[in-house]
Design a protein around this motif. Structure first.
Motif, PDB file in Angstrom:
ATOM      1  N   ALA A 161       0.705  -1.189  -0.304  1.00  0.00           N
ATOM      2  CA  ALA A 161      -0.038  -0.009   0.117  1.00  0.00           C
ATOM      3  C   ALA A 161       0.984   1.288   0.100  1.00  0.00           C
ATOM      4  CB  ALA A 161      -0.988  -0.085   1.233  1.00  0.00           C
ATOM      5  N   GLY A 162       1.822   1.243   0.737  1.00  0.00           N
ATOM      6  CA  GLY A 162       2.749   2.516   0.870  1.00  0.00           C
ATOM      7  C   GLY A 162       3.524   2.598  -0.522  1.00  0.00           C
ATOM      8  N   TRP A 163       4.022   1.448  -0.950  1.00  0.00           N
ATOM      9  CA  TRP A 163       4.672   1.541  -2.512  1.00  0.00           C
ATOM     10  C   TRP A 163       3.686   1.986  -3.338  1.00  0.00           C
ATOM     11  CZ3 TRP A 163       3.689  -1.951  -6.450  1.00  0.00           C
ATOM     12  CH2 TRP A 163       4.567  -1.701  -7.836  1.00  0.00           C
ATOM     13  N   PRO A 169      -1.188   8.273 -11.390  1.00  0.00           N
ATOM     14  CA  PRO A 169      -1.981   7.217 -11.046  1.00  0.00           C
ATOM     15  C   PRO A 169      -2.234   6.197 -11.896  1.00  0.00           C
ATOM     16  CG  PRO A 169      -3.287   9.332 -10.302  1.00  0.00           C
ATOM     17  CD  PRO A 169      -1.977   9.679 -11.103  1.00  0.00           C
ATOM     18  N   THR A 170      -2.066   6.359 -13.167  1.00  0.00           N
ATOM     19  CA  THR A 170      -2.215   5.266 -14.164  1.00  0.00           C
ATOM     20  C   THR A 170      -0.856   4.438 -14.291  1.00  0.00           C
ATOM     21  OG1 THR A 170      -3.388   6.784 -15.963  1.00  0.00           O
ATOM     22  CG2 THR A 170      -2.022   5.075 -16.662  1.00  0.00           C
ATOM     23  N   THR A 171       0.277   5.192 -14.064  1.00  0.00           N
ATOM     24  CA  THR A 171       1.487   4.421 -13.818  1.00  0.00           C
ATOM     25  C   THR A 171       1.469   3.539 -12.588  1.00  0.00           C
ATOM     26  OG1 THR A 171       2.763   6.081 -15.065  1.00  0.00           O
ATOM     27  CG2 THR A 171       4.048   4.499 -13.636  1.00  0.00           C
ATOM     28  N   ALA A 172       0.917   4.024 -11.563  1.00  0.00           N
ATOM     29  CA  ALA A 172       1.073   3.232 -10.382  1.00  0.00           C
ATOM     30  C   ALA A 172       0.016   2.044 -10.434  1.00  0.00           C
ATOM     31  CB  ALA A 172       0.457   4.239  -9.242  1.00  0.00           C
ATOM     32  N   ARG A 173      -1.120   2.094 -11.154  1.00  0.00           N
ATOM     33  CA  ARG A 173      -2.149   1.148 -11.316  1.00  0.00           C
ATOM     34  C   ARG A 173      -1.610  -0.170 -12.202  1.00  0.00           C
ATOM     35  NH1 ARG A 173      -7.596   2.723 -10.004  1.00  0.00           N
ATOM     36  NH2 ARG A 173      -8.346   0.875 -11.502  1.00  0.00           N
ATOM     37  N   ARG A 174      -0.416   0.705 -13.322  1.00  0.00           N
ATOM     38  CA  ARG A 174       0.036  -0.596 -14.037  1.00  0.00           C
ATOM     39  C   ARG A 174       1.082  -1.301 -13.339  1.00  0.00           C
ATOM     40  NH1 ARG A 174       0.317   2.958 -19.576  1.00  0.00           N
ATOM     41  NH2 ARG A 174      -2.072   2.920 -20.177  1.00  0.00           N
ATOM     42  N   LEU A 181      -6.386   1.245  -4.858  1.00  0.00           N
ATOM     43  CA  LEU A 181      -5.756   1.996  -5.922  1.00  0.00           C
ATOM     44  C   LEU A 181      -6.167   3.460  -5.967  1.00  0.00           C
ATOM     45  CD1 LEU A 181      -5.573  -0.892  -8.497  1.00  0.00           C
ATOM     46  CD2 LEU A 181      -3.847  -0.428  -6.780  1.00  0.00           C
ATOM     47  N   PRO A 182      -5.122   4.268  -6.681  1.00  0.00           N
ATOM     48  CA  PRO A 182      -5.516   5.798  -6.966  1.00  0.00           C
ATOM     49  C   PRO A 182      -6.500   5.768  -7.947  1.00  0.00           C
ATOM     50  CG  PRO A 182      -3.311   4.966  -7.854  1.00  0.00           C
ATOM     51  CD  PRO A 182      -3.738   3.797  -7.007  1.00  0.00           C
ATOM     52  N   ARG A 183      -7.521   6.890  -8.028  1.00  0.00           N
ATOM     53  CA  ARG A 183      -8.371   6.881  -9.065  1.00  0.00           C
ATOM     54  C   ARG A 183      -7.643   7.646 -10.292  1.00  0.00           C
ATOM     55  NH1 ARG A 183     -14.051   9.423  -7.260  1.00  0.00           N
ATOM     56  NH2 ARG A 183     -14.133   7.360  -6.598  1.00  0.00           N
ATOM     57  N   VAL A 184      -7.988   7.090 -11.420  1.00  0.00           N
ATOM     58  CA  VAL A 184      -7.534   7.866 -12.627  1.00  0.00           C
ATOM     59  C   VAL A 184      -8.673   8.791 -13.068  1.00  0.00           C
ATOM     60  CG1 VAL A 184      -6.606   7.564 -14.987  1.00  0.00           C
ATOM     61  CG2 VAL A 184      -5.937   6.042 -13.321  1.00  0.00           C
ATOM     62  N   THR A 185      -8.380  10.062 -13.273  1.00  0.00           N
ATOM     63  CA  THR A 185      -9.077  11.192 -13.694  1.00  0.00           C
ATOM     64  C   THR A 185      -9.004  11.090 -15.262  1.00  0.00           C
ATOM     65  OG1 THR A 185      -9.251  12.334 -11.503  1.00  0.00           O
ATOM     66  CG2 THR A 185      -9.904  13.494 -13.557  1.00  0.00           C
ATOM     67  N   ALA A 186     -10.178  10.882 -15.874  1.00  0.00           N
ATOM     68  CA  ALA A 186      -9.870  10.988 -17.350  1.00  0.00           C
ATOM     69  C   ALA A 186      -9.844  12.346 -17.813  1.00  0.00           C
ATOM     70  CB  ALA A 186     -11.238  10.195 -18.108  1.00  0.00           C
ATOM     71  N   ALA A 187      -8.902  12.725 -18.865  1.00  0.00           N
ATOM     72  CA  ALA A 187      -8.786  13.955 -19.325  1.00  0.00           C
ATOM     73  C   ALA A 187      -9.953  14.425 -20.175  1.00  0.00           C
ATOM     74  CB  ALA A 187      -7.681  14.076 -20.020  1.00  0.00           C
ATOM     75  N   GLU A 188     -10.597  15.501 -20.108  1.00  0.00           N
ATOM     76  CA  GLU A 188     -11.686  15.893 -20.701  1.00  0.00           C
ATOM     77  C   GLU A 188     -11.353  15.916 -22.346  1.00  0.00           C
ATOM     78  OE1 GLU A 188     -14.606  19.818 -21.230  1.00  0.00           O
ATOM     79  OE2 GLU A 188     -13.493  19.690 -19.397  1.00  0.00           O
TER      80      GLU A 188
END
Length: 356
Positions: free
Chosen positions: A113-115, A125-130, A158-165
């Motif tokens: 979780a810390g990592w 967030p996208t990189t962290a999820r992958r 996991l962090p939420r990824v906010t989609a770019a508009e």
């Protein structure tokens, strides 16, 4: 389980018919009532393997590292070249430095979780999820292989990824960009009016232009400096309609050319790479005073189609989305006119209350 000398038998030892042929030592064991066997060159190797087989999952986990399991996990997956390259990059840059030498049994839930939080803060967030997909996949494969019995990646938030508009070009901006990208204006018009992906455009051949349709069955992607041909993103081919005038211009563009030649060749006659097309796109974009990517041409096609009354299923078919839900998630906000009409109908259905 036992280790057997295939070259000798009995006491005193006598040579067998296999003497001097193949590997000398054989480990034997029973797996759900069925005898299995594996041969080795040396007795030490056979006995070591035999001892490893006898370990419980918990005992194996005390020895197996994340680095030991990584090649087994990645080697057992069927992936598109782009996905495999992305996983290798995430392993090299983020997963291996943190976890490669760690035994699976030593990793705790709180450490993972810390990592994840640290990678999110340092990258995105996208990189962290992958990165998390890689680590959790490795550990889960170890559990399935019987070399681990607990999953420290379970129930990690996991962090939420906010989609770019989505920011599509207007029809006038599309025309400006096409003109500024000459002599490659037909690439811009095709991407901006059909919504096909850049890699799908690069893979098109002259034979894929069939009247007022483009047959999209392949995609070419640049992976680690090499061009890789694969299926479209969803794995399915589709026939994409063309505006009549664009179909006519494309027919003139390919007249007399080899059917297997690229539909949109580079100036040297080769296949477009996204990196090379940027050398056409970026000067044009700056001259137009716009902040848009080549990928925004795909959004432009969707925006124009929705503006002309196309529903989500038709736009999904044109763009090659996996589902209409994905299309709605991306583009429903573009149909402001339809939403306002709904608001008007709601207002008409409910009379305005009289002032007190």
């Amino acid at each position: 389980m036992a280790v057997v000398d295939l070259w000798h038998t009995g006491k005193p030892k006598r040579r067998t018919a296999l003497y001097g042929k193949g590997l000398r030592w054989q480990a034997r064991w029973r797996d759900h009532g069925v005898q299995r066997k594996k041969n080795f060159a040396t007795k030490d190797a056979a006995e070591l393997w035999d001892a490893e087989r006898k370990l419980t999952p918990a005992q194996r986990a005390t020895r197996t590292t994340v680095g030991d399991q990584w090649p087994k996990w990645i080697g057992g997956k069927v992936l598109k070249a782009t996905t495999a390259a992305d996983y290798r990059q995430k392993w090299r840059l983020h997963v291996e430095p943190q976890w490669g030498d760690r035994t699976i049994a030593s990793i705790t839930h709180s450490e993972v979780a810390g990592w994840v939080g640290d990678v999110t803060a340092r990258t995105s967030p996208t990189t962290a999820r992958r990165c998390f997909v890689v680590l959790s996949g490795i550990i889960r494969s170890a559990i399935l292989d019987g070399v681990a019995d607990a999953d420290p990646t379970a129930a990690i938030t996991l962090p939420r990824v906010t989609a770019a508009e989505v920011a599509p070009l207007t029809p006038a901006q599309l025309a400006t960009m096409a003109d500024l990208c000459r002599p490659h204006h037909l690439v811009v018009w095709t991407l901006g009016l059909t919504g096909i992906r850049f890699g799908e455009m690069a893979a098109l051949t002259v034979a894929d232009l069939q009247g007022r349709r483009l047959v999209v069955s392949k995609s070419i992607t640049e992976v680690e400096a090499k061009l890789v041909t694969s299926t479209p993103k969803t794995g399915r081919s589709r026939r994409v309609p063309l505006p009549a005038w664009l179909a006519d211009d494309l027919a003139a563009h390919v007249a007399g050319r080899d059917p297997q030649a690229p539909l949109f060749p580079t100036q040297r006659g080769g296949v477009w790479r996204s990196s090379s097309f940027k050398r056409v796109w970026e000067p044009a974009r700056k001259a137009a005073g716009l902040r848009v990517r080549v990928h925004d041409l795909r959004h432009t096609a969707a925006s124009i189609a929705i503006g002309q009354g196309a529903d989500a299923k038709k736009v999904q078919a044109m763009l090659g989305h996996a589902s209409a839900a994905m299309t709605l998630d991306l583009y429903s906000h573009l149909d402001e006119g339809a939403l306002m009409a709904v608001a008007d109908r709601i207002g008409n259905a409910v009379p305005r209350p009289e002032a007190p």
